[in-house]
Design an enzyme around this catalytic site. Sequence first.
Site, PDB file in Angstrom:
ATOM      1  N   SER A 119       0.824  -1.209   0.000  1.00  0.00           N
ATOM      2  CA  SER A 119       0.000   0.000   0.000  1.00  0.00           C
ATOM      3  C   SER A 119       0.857   1.258   0.000  1.00  0.00           C
ATOM      4  CB  SER A 119      -0.970   0.009   1.182  1.00  0.00           C
ATOM      5  OG  SER A 119      -0.418  -0.583   2.306  1.00  0.00           O
ATOM      6  N   HIS A 140      -2.479  -2.910  -6.363  1.00  0.00           N
ATOM      7  CA  HIS A 140      -2.942  -2.490  -5.032  1.00  0.00           C
ATOM      8  C   HIS A 140      -4.453  -2.648  -4.920  1.00  0.00           C
ATOM      9  CE1 HIS A 140      -3.387   0.965  -1.892  1.00  0.00           C
ATOM     10  NE2 HIS A 140      -3.360  -0.202  -1.313  1.00  0.00           N
ATOM     11  N   ASN A 190      -3.921   6.532  -1.216  1.00  0.00           N
ATOM     12  CA  ASN A 190      -3.446   6.959   0.102  1.00  0.00           C
ATOM     13  C   ASN A 190      -2.907   8.383   0.101  1.00  0.00           C
ATOM     14  OD1 ASN A 190      -4.191   4.706   1.533  1.00  0.00           O
ATOM     15  ND2 ASN A 190      -2.343   3.580   0.978  1.00  0.00           N
TER      16      ASN A 190
HETATM   17  P1  NAI Z   1      -1.793  -9.670   7.259  1.00  0.00           P
HETATM   18  O1  NAI Z   1      -0.912  -9.514   8.422  1.00  0.00           O
HETATM   19  O2  NAI Z   1      -3.245  -9.936   7.453  1.00  0.00           O
HETATM   20  O3  NAI Z   1      -1.243 -10.866   6.321  1.00  0.00           O
HETATM   21  C1  NAI Z   1       0.090 -11.021   5.974  1.00  0.00           C
HETATM   22  C2  NAI Z   1       0.332 -12.524   5.764  1.00  0.00           C
HETATM   23  O4  NAI Z   1       1.608 -12.696   5.134  1.00  0.00           O
HETATM   24  C3  NAI Z   1       0.366 -13.313   7.065  1.00  0.00           C
HETATM   25  O5  NAI Z   1      -0.505 -14.433   6.962  1.00  0.00           O
HETATM   26  C4  NAI Z   1       1.834 -13.750   7.167  1.00  0.00           C
HETATM   27  O6  NAI Z   1       1.990 -15.022   7.780  1.00  0.00           O
HETATM   28  C5  NAI Z   1       2.231 -13.802   5.710  1.00  0.00           C
HETATM   29  N1  NAI Z   1       3.669 -13.702   5.468  1.00  0.00           N
HETATM   30  C6  NAI Z   1       4.576 -12.900   6.065  1.00  0.00           C
HETATM   31  N2  NAI Z   1       5.800 -13.104   5.548  1.00  0.00           N
HETATM   32  C7  NAI Z   1       5.670 -14.053   4.591  1.00  0.00           C
HETATM   33  C8  NAI Z   1       6.575 -14.723   3.726  1.00  0.00           C
HETATM   34  N3  NAI Z   1       7.869 -14.426   3.732  1.00  0.00           N
HETATM   35  N4  NAI Z   1       6.089 -15.654   2.884  1.00  0.00           N
HETATM   36  C9  NAI Z   1       4.776 -15.966   2.882  1.00  0.00           C
HETATM   37  N5  NAI Z   1       3.878 -15.376   3.680  1.00  0.00           N
HETATM   38  C10 NAI Z   1       4.307 -14.438   4.538  1.00  0.00           C
HETATM   39  O7  NAI Z   1      -1.572  -8.359   6.364  1.00  0.00           O
HETATM   40  P2  NAI Z   1      -2.545  -7.715   5.254  1.00  0.00           P
HETATM   41  O8  NAI Z   1      -3.398  -6.687   5.882  1.00  0.00           O
HETATM   42  O9  NAI Z   1      -3.163  -8.806   4.470  1.00  0.00           O
HETATM   43  O10 NAI Z   1      -1.484  -6.925   4.344  1.00  0.00           O
HETATM   44  C11 NAI Z   1      -0.703  -7.567   3.375  1.00  0.00           C
HETATM   45  C12 NAI Z   1      -0.157  -6.552   2.390  1.00  0.00           C
HETATM   46  O11 NAI Z   1      -1.249  -5.882   1.757  1.00  0.00           O
HETATM   47  C13 NAI Z   1       0.726  -5.463   3.003  1.00  0.00           C
HETATM   48  O12 NAI Z   1       1.750  -5.146   2.102  1.00  0.00           O
HETATM   49  C14 NAI Z   1      -0.265  -4.302   3.158  1.00  0.00           C
HETATM   50  O13 NAI Z   1       0.366  -3.045   3.157  1.00  0.00           O
HETATM   51  C15 NAI Z   1      -1.097  -4.467   1.914  1.00  0.00           C
HETATM   52  N6  NAI Z   1      -2.419  -3.866   1.963  1.00  0.00           N
HETATM   53  C16 NAI Z   1      -3.189  -3.943   3.099  1.00  0.00           C
HETATM   54  C17 NAI Z   1      -4.454  -3.376   3.126  1.00  0.00           C
HETATM   55  C18 NAI Z   1      -5.297  -3.477   4.357  1.00  0.00           C
HETATM   56  O14 NAI Z   1      -6.306  -2.749   4.450  1.00  0.00           O
HETATM   57  N7  NAI Z   1      -4.992  -4.336   5.308  1.00  0.00           N
HETATM   58  C19 NAI Z   1      -5.019  -2.672   1.962  1.00  0.00           C
HETATM   59  C20 NAI Z   1      -4.149  -2.719   0.785  1.00  0.00           C
HETATM   60  C21 NAI Z   1      -2.905  -3.272   0.825  1.00  0.00           C
END
Ligand code: NAI
Length: 283
Positions: A119, A140, A190
Site C-alpha cells: 500500500s 494495489h 493513500n
Molecule cells: P496480514 O498480516 O493480514 O497478512 C500477511 C500474511 O503474510 C500473514 O498471513 C503472514 O503469515 C504472511 N507472510 C509474512 N511473511 C511471509 C513470507 N515471507 N512468505 C509468505 N507469507 C508471509 O496483512 P494484510 O493486511 O493482508 O497486508 C498484506 C499486504 O497488503 C501489506 O503489504 C499491506 O500493506 C497491503 N495492503 C493492506 C491493506 C489493508 O487494508 N490491510 C489494503 C491494501 C494493501
Amino acid sequence: MSIQTIMVIGAGQMGSGIAQVCATAGYDVILNDQKQEFFDRGLANITKNLSRDVEKGRKTEEEKAAILSRLQQSLSIDDAKNADIVIEAAVENMEIKQSIFRQLDSIAPAHTILATNTSSLPITELAAVTNRPEKVIGMHFMNPVPVMKLVEVIRGLATTDEVYEAVRDLSVKLEKTPVEVNDFPGFVANRILLPMINEAIYTVYEGVASIEDVDTVMKLGMNHPMGPLTLADFIGLDTCLAIMEILHEGLGDSKYRPCPLLRKYVAAGWVGKKSGRGFYVYE
Ligand code: NAI
C-alpha cells in the site's frame, strides 16, 4: 502473455481475499504462507465468505466447491515455478518484500510477472533487487478485496507496456476497475485519503470541533459513508502514521507532516479498533 496460474504470497487479510477473487474468476491459484496455521486461517476466511454468498443466493454450493477446488495450498516459495504471475501480499516491510522478490526472481520462470499489493512501498525499489525489473508491478487491491472494485495498477520505472496491459486485463477479468498509476509515494488512494484523515485530526487537535462532530460533518455534509476519524480507527492509527511519514519523507513537503495528536495516540498504544481504543473506545 497468457495467465492461467496465479500464486498469492501471504494468506492474511488481503492475500486470502485476492486468492478468493482469482479462484472465483476461474484461475488456478497457489496460496502460499509460511505456516500451515496461517494458510488454514486464510482458507477459513475464504470458505466463510463463499458460504455467505451461498446463503444469500449469490452462488450455488457447486460454484463454491468449484472455486475451492481451484485453490492449492503452498508452504514453499518454490511453488512459484508453476506460476504465470505472483501477487505478493505479505507484511508491509521492505526488507521482507525484497527478500521474497529476490527468491521469486530466482525460482519463477522467465515469463512470470511479479506483482506486489503493497500500500505504500516504492515498486521501483522492489524491482531493483530482481533481474526482471520490467516484469515487476504494483497491484494495489482495497480491503475487503471481494467487495471493493478498485485496483491501483502501479508502474515501476522499468515496467513495460506489455506487463502493464497484462495486469490491467487480469484486473478486469477479476471484475475490478483498474486505474493506471505511476510510482510515487502513496500512489493515488493513500496520497489523497491520508492527508484528509490527518487534517481531520488537526481539526480536533486545534480545538475546532469534537471528534464526533468532525465525523458528522464529513458524513452528513460530504456523504462519506464513514467519518475520517472512524475510518482512521479502522485502518489503524499506526498504519495512518506510517503512511503520513512516507508521504512526508518521499514528497518533502511540509503539508504532509503528521499531526502531533496522531503521534501521541500511537505512542500511547491507542491505535484504533484493533487495540480497543483510538479516537473511539471499542468494547
Ligand atoms: P496480514 O498480516 O493480514 O497478512 C500477511 C500474511 O503474510 C500473514 O498471513 C503472514 O503469515 C504472511 N507472510 C509474512 N511473511 C511471509 C513470507 N515471507 N512468505 C509468505 N507469507 C508471509 O496483512 P494484510 O493486511 O493482508 O497486508 C498484506 C499486504 O497488503 C501489506 O503489504 C499491506 O500493506 C497491503 N495492503 C493492506 C491493506 C489493508 O487494508 N490491510 C489494503 C491494501 C494493501
